[in-house]
Design a protein around this motif. Structure first.
Motif, mmCIF file in Angstrom:
data_model
loop_
_atom_site.group_PDB
_atom_site.id
_atom_site.type_symbol
_atom_site.label_atom_id
_atom_site.label_comp_id
_atom_site.label_asym_id
_atom_site.label_seq_id
_atom_site.Cartn_x
_atom_site.Cartn_y
_atom_site.Cartn_z
ATOM 1 N N THR A 184 71.430 85.198 -98.664
ATOM 2 C CA THR A 184 70.390 84.922 -97.681
ATOM 3 C C THR A 184 71.053 84.940 -96.314
ATOM 4 O O THR A 184 71.928 84.110 -96.028
ATOM 5 N N ILE A 185 70.673 85.900 -95.490
ATOM 6 C CA ILE A 185 71.256 86.080 -94.162
ATOM 7 C C ILE A 185 70.346 85.402 -93.145
ATOM 8 O O ILE A 185 69.187 85.800 -92.956
ATOM 9 N N HIS A 186 70.857 84.367 -92.490
ATOM 10 C CA HIS A 186 70.050 83.604 -91.541
ATOM 11 C C HIS A 186 70.128 84.231 -90.147
ATOM 12 O O HIS A 186 71.219 84.361 -89.581
ATOM 13 N N VAL A 187 68.981 84.623 -89.625
ATOM 14 C CA VAL A 187 68.902 85.238 -88.295
ATOM 15 C C VAL A 187 67.967 84.374 -87.462
ATOM 16 O O VAL A 187 66.752 84.584 -87.428
ATOM 17 N N ASN A 188 68.549 83.355 -86.808
ATOM 18 C CA ASN A 188 67.701 82.376 -86.128
ATOM 19 C C ASN A 188 68.327 81.807 -84.847
ATOM 20 O O ASN A 188 67.859 80.802 -84.327
ATOM 21 N N GLY A 189 69.376 82.448 -84.348
ATOM 22 C CA GLY A 189 69.985 81.979 -83.102
ATOM 23 C C GLY A 189 70.689 80.643 -83.233
ATOM 24 O O GLY A 189 70.975 80.001 -82.231
ATOM 25 N N GLY A 190 70.964 80.207 -84.468
ATOM 26 C CA GLY A 190 71.644 78.930 -84.677
ATOM 27 C C GLY A 190 70.718 77.748 -84.893
ATOM 28 O O GLY A 190 71.182 76.614 -85.002
ATOM 29 N N ALA A 191 69.418 78.007 -84.961
ATOM 30 C CA ALA A 191 68.477 76.906 -85.189
ATOM 31 C C ALA A 191 68.697 76.249 -86.555
ATOM 32 O O ALA A 191 68.397 75.077 -86.744
ATOM 33 N N PHE A 192 69.202 77.018 -87.502
ATOM 34 C CA PHE A 192 69.652 76.480 -88.783
ATOM 35 C C PHE A 192 70.978 77.127 -89.096
ATOM 36 O O PHE A 192 71.104 78.360 -89.031
ATOM 37 N N VAL B 41 62.567 77.316 -79.093
ATOM 38 C CA VAL B 41 63.685 77.946 -78.393
ATOM 39 C C VAL B 41 64.801 76.939 -78.158
ATOM 40 O O VAL B 41 65.994 77.265 -78.279
ATOM 41 N N ALA B 42 64.435 75.702 -77.838
ATOM 42 C CA ALA B 42 65.437 74.661 -77.581
ATOM 43 C C ALA B 42 66.294 74.380 -78.808
ATOM 44 O O ALA B 42 67.448 73.946 -78.683
ATOM 45 N N GLU B 43 65.777 74.633 -80.007
ATOM 46 C CA GLU B 43 66.544 74.399 -81.240
ATOM 47 C C GLU B 43 67.661 75.414 -81.433
ATOM 48 O O GLU B 43 68.601 75.168 -82.187
ATOM 49 N N THR B 44 67.562 76.562 -80.772
ATOM 50 C CA THR B 44 68.559 77.612 -80.974
ATOM 51 C C THR B 44 69.812 77.332 -80.158
ATOM 52 O O THR B 44 69.793 76.563 -79.187
ATOM 53 N N HIS B 45 70.907 77.972 -80.543
ATOM 54 C CA HIS B 45 72.150 77.863 -79.784
ATOM 55 C C HIS B 45 72.173 78.827 -78.609
ATOM 56 O O HIS B 45 72.804 78.540 -77.586
ATOM 57 N N ASP B 46 71.516 79.969 -78.758
ATOM 58 C CA ASP B 46 71.539 80.974 -77.688
ATOM 59 C C ASP B 46 70.348 80.866 -76.746
ATOM 60 O O ASP B 46 70.201 81.665 -75.819
ATOM 61 N N LYS B 47 69.489 79.885 -77.012
ATOM 62 C CA LYS B 47 68.382 79.542 -76.108
ATOM 63 C C LYS B 47 67.445 80.715 -75.815
ATOM 64 O O LYS B 47 67.034 80.965 -74.679
ATOM 65 N N ARG B 48 67.086 81.410 -76.873
ATOM 66 C CA ARG B 48 66.082 82.460 -76.747
ATOM 67 C C ARG B 48 65.363 82.612 -78.079
ATOM 68 O O ARG B 48 65.910 82.285 -79.134
#
Length: 238
Positions: free
Chosen positions: A227-235, A194-201
């Motif tokens: 390729t659509i990345h759905v990861n909260g900003g983790a990558f 979770v900490a890796e994401t930008h939205d923290k969830r």
């Protein structure tokens, strides 16, 4: 007109959530999975058709495809981590078995299923395959298979595009509430992801289902080969 939607791996996790989203849209949804009890239970709860099918079994895949008629949307959601090695056998043999299992579950099943229904796609058809952030980092054999899935998708898009069919991969980040980690998720690992994401969830299965539903919509008709990345900003990409 009612659309026919085929979801592999639709009895649990991301696949089930995607099947539910299309069922709510009153599509004719068919889910497949390897475990008869899980497929039957999910199909009954979702109000969809369930078919037992191992996506890596060419004969069974062809048999199921022959029963479908036309297909508007195919979602290749079957996949997962390879089984743990049982410790018997030479190290290289175990390594080979692990890599073969990863490729079969996360790449070849999608290839076989897509090929089996290729001639059944309607104009405006959609192929949506579920990838993973593991393709970008620390993914091992699983990540390598998901990276190959994205490469295959780009080629597939070129082949099916002239037929009016789009092909895209949804690369999922950490998704909570699934059995992907097989009980191996700890509080510490959850917090780190979770900490890796930008939205923290953490992500949810509904996040992926909503993206799949959009990619199957008229608004996404000019999106293909992506390729659509759905990861909260983790990558992130640019």
């Amino acid at each position: 007109m009612t659309r026919t939607v085929l979801v592999t791996g639709g009895s649990s996790g991301i696949g089930r959530a995607i099947a539910a989203r299309f069922a709510d849209d009153r599509a004719e949804v068919v889910i497949t999975g390897r475990r008869a009890d899980a497929v039957e239970r999910a199909a009954k709860e979702l109000g969809v058709r369930g078919v037992v099918c191992d996506a890596t079994d060419p004969g069974r895949v062809a048999e199921v495809a022959g029963q479908l008629g036309t297909v508007d949307v195919l979602v290749n959601a079957a996949g997962g981590l390879p089984p743990e090695a049982d410790g018997d056998g030479a190290a290289l043999e175990l390594l080979l078995a692990q890599w073969r299992a990863s490729l079969a579950q996360n790449l070849l099943g999608a290839v076989l299923t897509t090929a089996s229904v290729r001639d059944s796609f309607t104009a405006g058809g959609r192929v949506i395959s579920i990838g993973s952030i593991g393709a970008e980092r620390r993914g091992g054999s699983y990540g390598a298979a998901k990276a190959a899935l994205a490469a295959w998708n780009a080629s597939l898009s070129g082949e099916l595009g002239p037929l009016g069919v789009t092909c895209n991969v949804i690369s999922a980040g950490y998704i909570a509430g699934t059995d992907f980690f097989r009980g191996g998720m700890t509080d510490e690992r959850h917090s780190a992801l979770v900490a890796e994401t930008h939205d923290k969830r953490p992500g949810t299965v509904d996040d992926i289902a909503a993206t799949a539903h959009f990619l199957a919509s008229p608004g996404a008709r000019h999106i293909t080969g992506q390729t659509i990345h759905v990861n909260g900003g983790a990558f992130t990409t640019r």
